[in-house]
Design an enzyme around this catalytic site. Structure first.
Site, mmCIF file in Angstrom:
data_model
loop_
_atom_site.group_PDB
_atom_site.id
_atom_site.type_symbol
_atom_site.label_atom_id
_atom_site.label_comp_id
_atom_site.label_asym_id
_atom_site.label_seq_id
_atom_site.Cartn_x
_atom_site.Cartn_y
_atom_site.Cartn_z
ATOM 1 N N GLU A 195 0.832 -1.210 0.000
ATOM 2 C CA GLU A 195 0.000 0.000 0.000
ATOM 3 C C GLU A 195 0.871 1.268 0.000
ATOM 4 O O GLU A 195 0.753 2.135 0.853
ATOM 5 C CB GLU A 195 -0.972 -0.006 1.182
ATOM 6 C CG GLU A 195 -2.018 -1.107 1.075
ATOM 7 C CD GLU A 195 -3.122 -1.014 2.103
ATOM 8 O OE1 GLU A 195 -4.229 -1.498 1.828
ATOM 9 O OE2 GLU A 195 -2.882 -0.457 3.205
ATOM 10 N N GLU A 293 -6.003 -7.295 -1.563
ATOM 11 C CA GLU A 293 -6.635 -7.417 -0.250
ATOM 12 C C GLU A 293 -8.117 -7.084 -0.370
ATOM 13 O O GLU A 293 -8.479 -6.090 -1.001
ATOM 14 C CB GLU A 293 -6.005 -6.454 0.770
ATOM 15 C CG GLU A 293 -4.556 -6.695 1.082
ATOM 16 C CD GLU A 293 -4.020 -5.700 2.105
ATOM 17 O OE1 GLU A 293 -4.846 -5.049 2.785
ATOM 18 O OE2 GLU A 293 -2.795 -5.557 2.201
#
Length: 897
Positions: A195, A293
């Site tokens: 991320e 995710e």
């Protein structure tokens, strides 16, 4: 090689076919003709390739096992987690790697304590189970996400140096992957950072970040040339961000294969937008894309009592995207998988650029209960790292883990229940290929929501009630059902409030409607107090320096414009508006402010809000407490007979002090009504709650329910009167008084005591259970002793003494049964018959002899029944009590005369 999705769509017969392509032959399997039977319903995704990634991140697994967790299949049988995942249709696992998630003395930070060695242990087990592995380098000693990209402890000396960081990333990545390769791990993808929307390994800015990305990619290419290089971002809902990230990667010549996104429905927008932004990257830059995710909740309960991300950090509306259940999880997984599959082939190679989906931490179940109040659980978290962070993590991450260390936080989003048993949603990655159906069983009807203002009529509110609702069934097939509402209760709406009433569908299903009534905003007498309409700026008189009405987007309290102020030298200003034609009376003037001094220190007395009426001025300070930390000033205003009020904003500020004032409002003061006591109404409602509803007819109960619904609505209001309360009390009381008892058609008597002695009495409260059975299939109810009478005679022994139970309210309803009656034993000086020295004795059924040990005069036992019902002196009979329909009979077995 990935399967040709376009050709997959051709296969509609459910059989496998061998297809030819430029690279040789490959197999495409369409969905089976008939979906499999399951406990969740999943529609097969058409055209889904065989090797579409159905992956799961199980990085916390080792710590969970060390904490005593076991994983079980749907039958409750313990299995190895990786074997269970493989059987459930999973083909990939994702494992995070932290550099050094331990203190100097070896205390783990938690979250699985996943360094390279522990990740390798799990990776080898995954490979042995037939699963491919994605290695997720965080390049941090603990959690890396958009808000946290901390440099590892060992790299602290060159933090912020992009070149040294890139060199170190290259060495670390190459060394780690070499150990994975030598161990025989089937690594299919490697993620360079986690991320990384703004930073990676402490490096920010695209020039420096791209050096780090490229260094990690170079190491991967050298060690595992067949593995795909993944760059991972998040927040797909933010317009233009993914296009910007992909463009920057391209401009900086970063070598990578897969542009990966997190996607959590709680925060990240729609799946349609997800498809759009990823498809744009795939088509523009010819990259594969995937979701790294995702997850959804199956319950809102908290397994370890240490707070969960969902629902505490999620808005109520976002919780409604899917059902909170295993079926909801299956629906979410399928929706995200379809969104990725819909990306399609954008580079003409015949392969879908949407690779697949990884579910995040589906096995992160609790390792105990009781939260931080359970010292044993805290010790387990700290020892094995099975919670998201241990207390020790505070040394590395003091502002997050140091404050909020503890348990899973996502245990209610797992695909296993709190005891580690697989939920029905676990095999969803299998079902998106085959389809799955379940029984047509009703699950729920979504609550109905209605909004109104307190100026709307009750009829207008009732008109919003839907006549039909959609009933959801477990197999995914909804049914439309008509609904009858308790609409009369809405007549008792009193002012602003949140009101709930119920309804029943034609299929007998309950449904609720929530009516949210808001107060009509009071008339604001300031002209454009939020400064949004430039044409109204003339209503304000600005004097002094440093202040102007202008756009201050992102900083305004309301809209985009505000009274903005700043000057390089000390300055003063005022902004004034005079309002006329006001009705004499009490008013309230308010305004909001934000800003600070040059050094960002707060200023508590530099700006003020005031009102002047009849020569009298009242004021309040507008504090400047920091950027967008809004303060509200409140000034009471008394308007006299001239109906005029002058409102003024003044500033007297030091050099470089800055800020704005916005949302200025003058409204008539209203008194909040004092609500009357509802004590007696509460008592009436409580009394109604004690009623045994089984005793009364449905028609009379319906009237009671209407009265109770009226009470619920009234009590939710804000402006009800004492007369309203008394009226509803009468409604409830009348409904209770009007309850009509059901007609009992028969009685069933179950005696708990089946043998009595001469002279005994039946204890109606304890010896009997009397059930009244109502007519027309309306059910039954257990009667109390005051609802029936008993008729029996135990004055003499008899083989089968008759007992008759009669309903008091209807003497025609009776039930007769028999019990055994025996004469008292001769001897003894007491009144009892317990054979304990108190005048009684016991009978030995085999010998007929009395127990003379404790009986004072127990030489002879008499009174055992003969089969004719007369008392005899012989002592050789045994009495066997048999239960029969409607009562009890006796079977006598003669031992000797």
């Amino acid at each position: 090689m990935r399967r040709n999705t376009a050709l997959t769509r051709i296969m509609a017969s459910g059989v496998a076919a061998i297809m030819l392509c430029a690279g040789g032959t490959f197999t495409v399997n369409a969905a089976e003709e008939e979906p499999v039977k399951a406990d969740v319903s999943v529609k097969a995704i058409q055209g889904l390739s065989d090797d579409f990634i159905g992956g799961m991140d199980v990085s916390s697994m080792l710590s969970l096992e060390e904490s005593g967790v076991t994983f079980k299949n749907a039958n409750g049988e313990v299995e190895d987690l990786f074997t269970l995942l493989k059987e459930s249709g999973v083909n990939y696992v994702r494992l995070r790697v932290w550099n050094d998630p331990f203190t100097a003395d070896g205390q783990g930070y938690g979250g699985g304590n996943v360094n390279a060695d522990r990740a390798l242990t799990m990776a080898k087990r995954a490979t042995a189970a037939g699963l491919k592995v994605l290695v997720d380098f965080h390049y941090s000693d603990f959690w890396a996400d958009p808000s946290k990209q901390q440099v590892p402890k060992a790299w602290k000396s060159f933090e912020g140096d992009a070149d040294k960081t890139a060199d170190t990333v290259y060495d670390y990545t190459k060394q780690t992957l070499t150990t994975f390769k030598q161990a025989g791990v089937d690594v299919g993808m490697v993620q360079v950072g986690n991320e990384t929307t703004a930073k990676i390994a402490g490096i920010s800015g695209w020039d420096g970040m791209s050096k780090v990305f490229s260094a990690g990619s170079k190491a991967i290419r050298e060690v595992l040339p067949e593995a795909k290089v993944v760059i991972h971002f998040t927040n797909p809902e933010k317009a233009g961000t993914y296009a910007t990230y992909a463009k920057q990667l391209s401009n900086h010549n970063v070598d990578y294969d897969v542009f990966a996104s997190s996607y959590y429905p709680f925060w990240h927008g729609t799946t349609e937008n997800l498809t759009s932004v990823l498809k744009n990257v795939a088509s523009t830059y010819k990259k594969d894309v995937m979701v790294a995710e995702t997850s959804w909740a199956y319950t809102l309960d908290d397994g370890d009592d240490d707070s969960n991300t969902v629902p505490s950090k999620v808005t109520a509306d976002n919780l409604k995207k899917y059902d909170i259940s295993p079926q909801g999880q299956a629906d979410e997984i399928r929706a995200v998988a379809e969104a990725v599959s819909n990306i399609g082939d954008n580079d003409g190679d015949g392969e879908n650029d949407g690779l697949g989906v990884f579910y995040w931490e589906p096995a992160w179940v609790p390792v105990g209960t009781g939260g931080k109040d359970n010292a044993e659980l805290v010790d387990t978290w700290n020892k094995y790292g099975g919670g998201w962070a241990t207390e020790a993590a505070g040394e590395y991450d003091p502002n997050d883990a140091g404050l909020y260390w503890g348990g899973s936080g996502v245990d209610n989003q797992a695909l296993f229940d709190f005891d580690g048993k697989a939920l029905a949603s676990l095999p969803t990655f299998k079902y998106i290929h085959t389809g799955a159906v379940t029984d047509h069983v009703f699950t729920k009807i979504d609550p109905v929501e209605i909004t109104a203002t307190d100026s709307d009529s009750i009829d207008a509110i009732k008109a919003q009630l839907p006549s039909e609702v959609a009933a959801h069934y477990q197999d995914g097939v909804d049914e439309t059902e008509t609904v009858t509402w308790q609409s009369a209760a809405l007549d008792w709406i009193r002012g602003a409030g949140t009101y709930t009433i119920t309804g029943t569908t034609n299929a007998g299903h309950d449904v609720t409607v929530t009516v949210t009534v808001t107060a009509t905003p009071a008339k604001d007498y300031v002209t454009d107090g939020s400064f949004e309409n430039a044409e109204n700026d003339k209503n304000w008189t600005i004097a002094g320096t440093g202040a102007s009405i202008t756009e201050d987007s992102g900083n305004a309290a309301d809209g985009k414009r505000a009274l903005k102020f700043w000057a390089s030298d000390a300055y003063s200003f005022s902004a004034t508006q005079t309002i006329t034609g006001l009705e004499p009376g009490e008013y309230v003037l308010t305004a909001m402010s934000q800003g600070a001094a040059a050094d960002n220190a707060a200023i508590t007395d530099g700006v003020a809000l005031s009102a002047t009426t009849g020569g009298k001025t009242t004021s309040d300070a507008l504090e400047l407490n920091g950027w967008v930390k809004f303060d509200t000033a409140t000034v009471p205003v008394t308007v006299g007979a001239d109906g005029t009020a002058t409102i003024t904003i003044t500033g007297n500020l030091p050099a470089d002090a800055w800020g704005n004032v916005d949302k200025v409002s003058l409204v008539k003061k209203t008194e909040t009504p004092v609500k009357p006591s509802t004590e007696n109404l509460d008592k009436a409602v409580a009394e109604a709650g004690k009623i045994n509803r089984d005793e009364y007819t449905n028609e009379s109960l319906a009237k009671l329910d209407q009265a109770l619904a009226a009470a619920d609505v009234l009590l939710a209001g804000s402006t009800y009167t004492e007369q309203d309360v008394n009226d509803v009390i009468k409604l409830v009381a009348d409904a209770i008084a009007g309850l009509a008892q059901k007609e009992v058609s028969s009685l069933t008597v179950t005696p708990s005591k089946t043998t009595y002695q001469v002279g005994d009495a039946i204890d109606a409260d304890h010896d009997l259970k009397v059930v009244g059975n109502y007519s027309a299939g309306m059910g039954n109810v257990t009667l109390s002793a005051d609802q029936f009478t008993l008729d029996y005679d135990f004055s003499a022994p008899a083989d089968a003494a008759k007992v008759t139970v009669t309903l008091k309210s209807n003497p025609n309803v009776t039930e007769t049964y028999t019990v055994a009656v025996t004469a008292r034993a001769e001897g003894g000086s007491g009144n009892g018959s317990d054979g304990a020295g108190n005048g009684g004795a016991t009978i030995n059924p085999d010998t007929g002899e009395g127990d003379k040990t404790n009986g004072a005069n127990g030489d002879k036992i008499t009174g055992v029944l003969s089969n004719t019902g007369s008392a005899v002196t012989a002592v050789g009979l045994a009495v066997v009590v048999l239960g029969v329909a409607g009562g009890v009979s006796l079977a006598l077995r003669r031992k000797r005369s």
